[in-house]
Design a protein around this motif. Structure first.
Motif: not given
Ligand code: AMP
Ligand code: GLY
Length: 422
Positions: A277-293
């Motif tokens: 049903n389209g993109p949905k938010v699972i979570e917000y983080n208030c910072r860079f992700g680890d290990p996404e960064t």
């Protein structure tokens, strides 16, 4: 310039290596940093949550700019405390960091502003939550309201698991006060995408998309971890989906935060699920992700410090943020047994030519030797013209980095490569 980076993991190592590319940087201090970061910055043994000591250090050491990277100091108000002493910072203030600090807050924000997310109920009473679970659709997802070292989300595949989760969070207080309130939400399905973004509160500039691999074992089996590897870009995240996310999620979120008097400045991380049903938010983080960064920043072609300062000065609209069109892969090397119990203190050997692409997460420096000290020990990143080559290159590097009881997943990037084929 003298720079201070609060934090001490692989993410902070990646931020520091990128900031070092700026010619005006003289010294970088990492609080507390780690044994690997010590090769790139001056580590000072001050805990990331010791706001008072951080402010004292910053004022005594002529710090020109500070980056507060982890969630807990942000939620505690480290940026506010440094700001009071006139030290410009990258990162949201306490009022804005609540977007990660309280899941009840973020779910209510999304509901109020029509931002797509899973359906949910909030409970402050275990008995009411247990009663609700008697008829709730299964599988279901139980989330502790506050920070819980990344362990506060339980996907319950049965009613019993759901009940056990509520009891351990709300009655046994597994996560302390973080479990005073809980969210019980609809179980969503679809590919997950991490989108980190720069925002100065006025404009939002998404970084290149990425894909985390959260489970400990190959083929997404085993326990949830802090992340066992990442690739960027994420092949599921097409230009069409990106535009939809911009209009329905990213812009509405920064406008909502502003309207609530909680203008968000820093890196806002959107954890998305691309549902039927389209993109949905699972979570917000208030910072860079680890290990996404560790995959996103190596692909950033613009100067990181300049972009960060533009966020602080609210001039992001006039600042170029350019990403390479190459691909990156980061494989995390962990201690065998992680995320449960594991041994530490083993010597790590990293060939000199691999130091540039290694981001150390859990190691100490003792008598010139780098010793394992954490579950996730380090990440190795490669940037290549194709994702296939980036994955191959990272695994070749992994073969040459040695320590006893090393453990890594063998399939980082496999799902993304398969999506590219389809
Ligand atoms: P988090 O600790 O918030 O990063 O959540 C951990 C993981 O739980 C996410 O990466 C998702 O894989 C999964 N998850 C969280 N919420 C949901 C949901 N509503 N439906 C399905 N999976 C979820
Ligand atoms: N990689 C997920 C996170 O940083 O929370």
């Amino acid at each position: 310039m003298n720079i201070l980076v609060v934090g001490g993991g692989g993410r902070e190592h990646a931020i520091i290596k990128k900031i070092k590319e700026n010619k005006s940087v003289e010294q970088i201090f990492a609080l507390p940093g780690n044994g690997g970061i010590a090769l790139d910055a001056t580590c000072v043994n001050i805990a990331a949550t010791d706001t008072k000591a951080i402010v004292e250090f910053a004022t005594q050491n002529n710090i020109d700019y500070a980056v507060v990277a982890p969630d807990d100091p942000l939620v505690l108000g480290c940026v506010d405390a440094l700001g009071e002493k006139g030290i410009p910072c990258f990162g949201p203030n306490k009022a804005a960091a609540i977007i990660e600090g309280s899941k009840v807050f973020s779910k209510n924000l999304m509901k109020k502003y029509g931002i797509p997310t899973a359906e949910y109920e909030v409970f402050d009473d275990a008995d009411k939550a247990l009663k609700y679970l008697e008829t709730a659709p299964i599988p279901t997802v139980i989330k502790a309201d506050g920070l819980a070292l990344g362990k506060g989300v339980i996907i319950a595949m049965t009613r019993d698991e759901a009940r056990d989760a509520v009891i351990s969070i709300m009655q046994d207080k597994q996560f302390g006060k973080s479990g005073d309130n809980i969210v019980i939400e609809e179980f969503l399905t679809g590919p997950e995408v991490s989108v980190l973004s720069f925002t100065d509160g006025h404009v939002v500039v998404p970084m290149i998309s990425s894909m985390d691999h959260k489970r400990a074992g190959d083929n997404d089996t085993g326990l949830n971890t802090g992340g066992m590897g990442t690739v960027a870009p994420n092949p599921y995240y097409t230009d069409v989906i990106a535009e939809e996310c911009m209009q329905k999620i990213f812009l509405p979120t920064i406008r909502a935060m502003k309207a609530e008097g909680r203008t968000f400045k820093g890196c806002l991380y959107f954890g998305l699920m691309l549902t039927p049903n389209g993109p949905k938010v699972i979570e917000y983080n208030c910072r860079f992700g680890d290990p996404e960064t560790q995959v996103v920043l190596p692909l950033l072609e613009s100067d990181l410090l300049t972009v960060m300062q533009a966020v602080t000065n609210e001039t992001l609209a006039e600042t170029e943020v350019k990403f390479s069109n190459k691909s990156a892969c980061c494989v995390i090397m962990a201690s065998k047994g992680y995320p449960s119990s594991y041994e530490k203190g083993f010597e790590i050997t990293i060939p000199n030519d691999l130091l540039d692409s290694t981001y150390v997460a859990g190691a100490t420096l003792k008598e010139g030797k780098l010793l394992t000290s954490g579950g996730r020990v380090l990440g190795v990143t490669s940037v290549e013209n194709t994702l296939e080559n980036a994955v191959k290159a990272s695994y070749q590097k992994v073969e040459n980095i040695m320590f006893d009881n090393r453990y890594y997943r063998n399939d980082i990037g496999a799902k993304a490569l398969k999506a590219l084929e389809d």
